[in-house]
Each structure stands twice: as C-alpha cells, then as structure tokens.
Design a protein around this motif. Structure first.
Motif, PDB file in Angstrom:
ATOM      1  N   SER A 183       0.845  -1.196   0.000  1.00  0.00           N
ATOM      2  CA  SER A 183       0.000   0.000   0.000  1.00  0.00           C
ATOM      3  C   SER A 183       0.878   1.243   0.000  1.00  0.00           C
ATOM      4  O   SER A 183       2.083   1.182   0.285  1.00  0.00           O
ATOM      5  CB  SER A 183      -0.918   0.001   1.221  1.00  0.00           C
ATOM      6  OG  SER A 183      -0.157   0.090   2.416  1.00  0.00           O
ATOM      7  N   SER A 184       0.286   2.396  -0.300  1.00  0.00           N
ATOM      8  CA  SER A 184       1.073   3.632  -0.396  1.00  0.00           C
ATOM      9  C   SER A 184       1.742   3.967   0.929  1.00  0.00           C
ATOM     10  O   SER A 184       2.899   4.409   0.963  1.00  0.00           O
ATOM     11  CB  SER A 184       0.186   4.793  -0.854  1.00  0.00           C
ATOM     12  OG  SER A 184      -0.881   5.002   0.066  1.00  0.00           O
ATOM     13  N   GLY A 185       1.032   3.733   2.041  1.00  0.00           N
ATOM     14  CA  GLY A 185       1.627   4.002   3.349  1.00  0.00           C
ATOM     15  C   GLY A 185       2.797   3.098   3.647  1.00  0.00           C
ATOM     16  O   GLY A 185       3.822   3.529   4.193  1.00  0.00           O
ATOM     17  N   ALA A 186       2.674   1.828   3.259  1.00  0.00           N
ATOM     18  CA  ALA A 186       3.777   0.891   3.470  1.00  0.00           C
ATOM     19  C   ALA A 186       4.959   1.232   2.587  1.00  0.00           C
ATOM     20  O   ALA A 186       6.115   1.186   3.033  1.00  0.00           O
ATOM     21  CB  ALA A 186       3.291  -0.534   3.199  1.00  0.00           C
ATOM     22  N   ASP A 187       4.698   1.582   1.329  1.00  0.00           N
ATOM     23  CA  ASP A 187       5.793   1.958   0.421  1.00  0.00           C
ATOM     24  C   ASP A 187       6.563   3.152   0.955  1.00  0.00           C
ATOM     25  O   ASP A 187       7.799   3.210   0.855  1.00  0.00           O
ATOM     26  CB  ASP A 187       5.242   2.270  -0.968  1.00  0.00           C
ATOM     27  CG  ASP A 187       4.994   1.014  -1.802  1.00  0.00           C
ATOM     28  OD1 ASP A 187       5.482  -0.068  -1.401  1.00  0.00           O
ATOM     29  OD2 ASP A 187       4.316   1.124  -2.827  1.00  0.00           O
ATOM     30  N   LYS A 188       5.842   4.121   1.507  1.00  0.00           N
ATOM     31  CA  LYS A 188       6.502   5.307   2.059  1.00  0.00           C
ATOM     32  C   LYS A 188       7.476   4.909   3.170  1.00  0.00           C
ATOM     33  O   LYS A 188       8.619   5.390   3.216  1.00  0.00           O
ATOM     34  CB  LYS A 188       5.443   6.279   2.587  1.00  0.00           C
ATOM     35  CG  LYS A 188       5.991   7.595   3.118  1.00  0.00           C
ATOM     36  CD  LYS A 188       4.841   8.530   3.488  1.00  0.00           C
ATOM     37  CE  LYS A 188       5.358   9.874   3.969  1.00  0.00           C
ATOM     38  NZ  LYS A 188       6.091   9.800   5.232  1.00  0.00           N
ATOM     39  N   GLU A 189       7.028   4.011   4.063  1.00  0.00           N
ATOM     40  CA  GLU A 189       7.899   3.557   5.153  1.00  0.00           C
ATOM     41  C   GLU A 189       9.049   2.697   4.628  1.00  0.00           C
ATOM     42  O   GLU A 189      10.180   2.783   5.113  1.00  0.00           O
ATOM     43  CB  GLU A 189       7.079   2.755   6.172  1.00  0.00           C
ATOM     44  CG  GLU A 189       6.104   3.570   6.992  1.00  0.00           C
ATOM     45  CD  GLU A 189       6.783   4.401   8.063  1.00  0.00           C
ATOM     46  OE1 GLU A 189       7.954   4.118   8.390  1.00  0.00           O
ATOM     47  OE2 GLU A 189       6.144   5.336   8.552  1.00  0.00           O
ATOM     48  N   PHE A 190       8.766   1.877   3.639  1.00  0.00           N
ATOM     49  CA  PHE A 190       9.790   0.981   3.094  1.00  0.00           C
ATOM     50  C   PHE A 190      10.924   1.775   2.443  1.00  0.00           C
ATOM     51  O   PHE A 190      12.080   1.323   2.425  1.00  0.00           O
ATOM     52  CB  PHE A 190       9.166   0.023   2.073  1.00  0.00           C
ATOM     53  CG  PHE A 190      10.098  -1.047   1.584  1.00  0.00           C
ATOM     54  CD1 PHE A 190      10.451  -2.121   2.391  1.00  0.00           C
ATOM     55  CD2 PHE A 190      10.648  -0.977   0.305  1.00  0.00           C
ATOM     56  CE1 PHE A 190      11.322  -3.107   1.938  1.00  0.00           C
ATOM     57  CE2 PHE A 190      11.518  -1.966  -0.159  1.00  0.00           C
ATOM     58  CZ  PHE A 190      11.845  -3.037   0.672  1.00  0.00           C
ATOM     59  N   ASN A 191      10.610   2.936   1.939  1.00  0.00           N
ATOM     60  CA  ASN A 191      11.629   3.761   1.293  1.00  0.00           C
ATOM     61  C   ASN A 191      12.467   4.570   2.280  1.00  0.00           C
ATOM     62  O   ASN A 191      13.398   5.264   1.870  1.00  0.00           O
ATOM     63  CB  ASN A 191      10.978   4.695   0.263  1.00  0.00           C
ATOM     64  CG  ASN A 191      10.455   3.930  -0.941  1.00  0.00           C
ATOM     65  OD1 ASN A 191      11.038   2.935  -1.364  1.00  0.00           O
ATOM     66  ND2 ASN A 191       9.328   4.375  -1.497  1.00  0.00           N
TER      67      ASN A 191
END
Length: 526
Positions: A183-191
């Motif tokens: 999800s967009s929130g997870a991608d933000k944290e993953f980056n």
C-alpha cells in the motif's frame, strides 16, 4: 495476592513459575471457535481432564469483546475463567485481535467496514486483501484500547485466583499472498532507512552467534531495507512493523497486569518457501533477532510446530535469550512422542497439541466427517489420546524432579525417527544405546517410541517413556558398569517414588513397557 506467574532464568536455561514454583504447561489448545459456546466448552473440559492437562490454551476474540467501539462485553472471558477454575485448570488466553493466521477475520465489524480509518494491505498489483494494514491507519490505537481493557478485566476478575497465567498477543501474524504490504503508506515507510537501533542490534546479535540475517552487511551510507537485508528485505520490513505493533500491546498490557506475554509463528513447510506462501513478517527462526529488537516486552517468541522437523525447529527457538514454548503442535501419533524431546532436551515451558477436543478422534471438528484424506497426516486416534494422557500424568507427577534439571545437562529426551530402530545419547559419564521395539511408518499404527533419561545423581539414572530398551555404558574405557538395583515404579501426585517391582536376574535390563512407565537404575563401576 501471590507473586504473578513469570519466566525466570534458571541454571543456563529458563523456568516458568506459578505461585513461585516451577511449572511446565502440559497443555492442549482448543479449536478456534470453541470458546464462543459455553455449552460446547463442557465437552472440551471433559476431554482435557481425560488428557490429564494442567493448562488449556483458549482464544478470546476482539469482535466479541468490543462489538461496538468503546462498548465492552467480557461475558465470554468471565465464563471461560470461571469454568477453568471449576476444573482446576490454568489458562493461557490467546488474543485474536487484528491478525490471526495472517488474516484479520477476528476484528470487529466496525473495524472491518471502515476502510478509511482501517485500510487493508495491498499486494504488488495494488489488490486489497483481507488483512488489516498498519500503515496510515488508526489500527494500533483502536486495538490498544480494547486490549488494555481486556487485560484490566482479567486483573480485576482473576488477580486473586491467578487462573490465567499468560497471554498470547495475536496469532501467526504476517502477510499471506505477498512478501509485504505494498500500500502507499507501506511503500513510504519501506523507502525510509532501516532504523539505527535495528542495525546495531542485529550486528551485535550476529557477532554473538545468533540468527542474524544481515551478518554479511557492509557498513555503507546506503541503509535502505533493500541494501541491508537483500533478499530478506520485504520480510524483515514486515517483521519490524508487526513486532512494534505487538510490543506496544504487550508493553501497555503489562502496565495494567504484568502477566507473561508471547506471540507465535507459522513455520515454513520447506526451507526454500517464499514469504507470502507462509505469513511474511512473523517471528520465524531467521527473523528472531529483528523481533527481539523491536519487541523487548514479549517474554517469548514461539514456534507452532506442525512440520516433521520437530527437533530442528525446537532447537532454533531454544536460545540464550528465548526459552522454548510450544503453543501449537500436531495431535497425531507424534503428539506424545515429541513431548519427551521437548521436555527432556529443550526444556520447554509449554507443550500444547492443537485441537484439544479432537485428540483421540479421527473426524472433522466442523463436519464430524471421518477423515479419509490419505494426505492428511495430522489425524488423531484412541492410541494417541491414551499415550498423551498417560505421559501427561507421569510427567505431571514428576514435575518437581524434572524442573530441577531444567537449564542443566543432566537430562536428555529423545524420540524415535521414522524408519529408524536405534538412537544413541550421551548423558554425563553415560553413553546410552537405545533400541526401539517397532518400525515407525506413516501407514502403521504404532506410536513412535520416546523417552527421557535423568542423571539424578552420580550413579543413578531415571528412565522415563515407552517402547524402547536402553543399554548404558560408562565412557571410562577402563571401567565396566553394573547394577546395584533396578526398580520399576512411578511417582505419586505428591512426587514420592512408589516401587512396583524390584528387578533382578533375567529381568535386570532396561526394558521399558509399551505404555509410558518409569524405571530407576542405580549403578556402580568396576
């Protein structure tokens, strides 16, 4: 109020203390839906009495506890605790909250239907799943409110009796069908970069010989999840965030009522299985150090052991910073046999075959249809029930003796392997050859032979178990070993040894019975 149950270091291992005394949970876990019906639970209580359990692992459900936001109903919890007391059983309560077996089926309806406050994970194609996401979500605050109210209620209702001795937080967390949440929130944290505390912790764990997954990481300016964890990046990322979420529940719960708290892991079926085929993000062996860093308030990280690699899995979770605790395992012919290895070699704090009320039966819990699928090996039967019940009774009466040797090298357990008729174990100055009575295969009816040997003193060995002969020898090559006495008997419920027969002459050999029994041997060297 007596001191609360706790886990203490003992010798070079661990001990679970109840009322200040060492305790082994000789247990069973009930089926998932059992606790929704007090009437149905009556047959569960009958079964666990017949099994000689001292502890029952039973779920409580977020959807029942908080059917409407901030409106709590603890009726099922109260019934469960009250009925356990009436059966003289201890309870481990399993919190089925945001996640259970990689899904979110036990969340309340008001959580499931509000996708704005409580979004779902997404796979790499952007498809939403049945799994609640931790990112850009109000999930933690909502669940924290419910969990702490639940723990407060347990304290209010049970602190004096202490029927509840531990709490499992969530059940087999992880993302199914995908390596991580995309999800967009997870991608933000993953980056974002890997947190510094995790880098420091894992480097230190690796240098101490623990199961670090980044021991080959080179210290560079690139601290991204992908660079640090390489092929483990997606899974390590999910581990970190699941562990942070669950630790917050455990931390806040313990502030209310400081019971031991743990979480459990669905194991890989094959070593090369990809994350997503199993729930990606749970505390698997190679991820324990990530979890230990993110979740210091969890007392234990536990394996659910359904694979046939029981000893390997038990060994991976038995660490200097983690005792073995088995909240779920098979209920087939291995249920009784693996118990002896778990207790004797790995000094487990808990042993709990899953599906308490199905132990001894070969039919479906839901449909009551007789099992006919030849590929389903986890099928119970009357012999399984008998052997497990007798083993629990025998080990339960011996608990003060057995727990005295937890964390020492004076006790060892063993289980017969499929297709093998012998085993060799070393205990102090004794080299012991074990011969089993029956070949074990998937398609025969025999329960695998199993046992525990305790070096109770310099010259006394206690043999426990069934289905084997044992031939001890001294490792001193200039000496021979002979009997001073050999007794068959048992320990009563107060821990006193009761001699049934003194063996001599043609009977002076370690010949265990077909059913669980105890033999005490006193030796001398010449």
């Amino acid at each position: 109020m007596e001191s609360l149950p706790r886990i203490d270091k003992i010798n070079s291992g661990f001990s679970f203390l109840v009322s200040g005394r060492p305790y082994i949970m000789l247990a069973a876990e009930v089926h998932n839906s059992a606790c929704t019906s007090r009437k149905y639970m009556q047959q569960v209580w009958r079964k666990v009495r017949e099994l000689n359990c001292n502890t029952v692992l039973a779920p409580v459900y977020w959807e029942f506890i908080e059917p409407q936001e901030n409106h709590f109903d603890f009726n099922l919890v109260e019934q469960l605790i009250s009925d356990a007391r009436s059966q003289n059983m201890k309870l481990v309560l399993l919190w089925f909250g945001s996640w259970k077996n990689g899904l979110s089926t036990y969340a309340p309806n008001w959580v499931k239907t509000d996708l704005k406050r409580f979004p779902r994970t997404e796979d790499e194609h952007g498809v939403k799943t049945r799994i609640l996401s931790m990112f850009q979500s109000h999930l933690l605050s909502a669940e924290l409110n419910s969990f702490t109210n639940f723990i407060k209620y347990v304290k209010e209702f049970d602190a004096d009796e202490q029927t509840v001795i531990a709490v499992q937080v969530e059940n087999e967390v992880g993302v199914l069908g995908s390596a991580r949440d995309f999800s967009s929130g997870a991608d933000k944290e993953f980056n974002e970069n890997v947190p510094d505390e995790l880098l420091r912790s894992i480097k230190n764990a690796g240098s101490n010989g623990l199961s670090s997954v980044i021991i080959d990481y080179e210290d560079t300016s690139d601290q991204s999840w992908r660079n640090v964890f390489k092929k483990y990046a997606d899974e390590a990322f999910m581990c970190w965030h699941y562990a942070l979420h669950i630790n917050k529940l455990a931390e806040s719960g313990k502030e209310c009522y400081a019971l031991p708290m743990f979480t459990n892991a669905w194991q890989k079926e094959f070593d090369d299985e990809r994350p997503g085929f199993y729930p990606s993000g749970g505390p698997l062996p190679e991820m324990l150090d990530v979890w230990k860093c993110a979740a210091p308030d969890l007392d234990v990280l536990c394996p659910d052991i359904y694979t046939f690699q029981f000893e390997k899995t038990a060994g991976l979770y038995t660490r200097s910073d983690n005792p073995l605790f088995i909240p779920e395992t098979r209920r087939d012919k291995w249920a009784a046999a693996n118990l002896y290895t778990a207790v004797g070699t790995y000094h487990t704090l808990c042993y709990a075959p899953f599906g308490a009320e199905s132990i001894g039966e070969d039919k479906s819990f839901i449909t009551q249809i007789i099992h006919t699928n030849p590929n389903d090996k986890n099928v119970s039967g009357e012999a399984v029930k008998e052997f497990l019940s007798k083993s629990y009774k025998l080990l339960g009466n011996m608990m003060p003796i057995i727990t005295k040797f937890y964390g020492t090298d004076k006790m060892i357990g063993f289980t017969q392997n499929c297709g093998h008729m012998t085993k060799h174990v070393r205990l102090g100055k004794y080299q012991i050859s074990v011969e089993f009575y029956h070949q074990i295969h998937d398609d025969n009816e025999f329960i695998p032979g199993a046992g525990i040997v305790i070096q109770n003193s310099e010259n006394e060995l206690i043999f426990i178990g069934y289905g084997y002969r044992a031939y001890p020898e001294t490792v001193n090559i200039s000496k021979q070993l002979d009997f001073l006495s050999l007794e068959k008997g048992t320990y009563d419920e107060t821990g006193n040894w009761i001699t049934y027969m003194r063996l001599n002459g043609d009977e002076q050999y370690i010949r265990m019975e077909e059913k669980p029994t105890i033999v005490k041997a006193l030796y001398y060297e010449f």
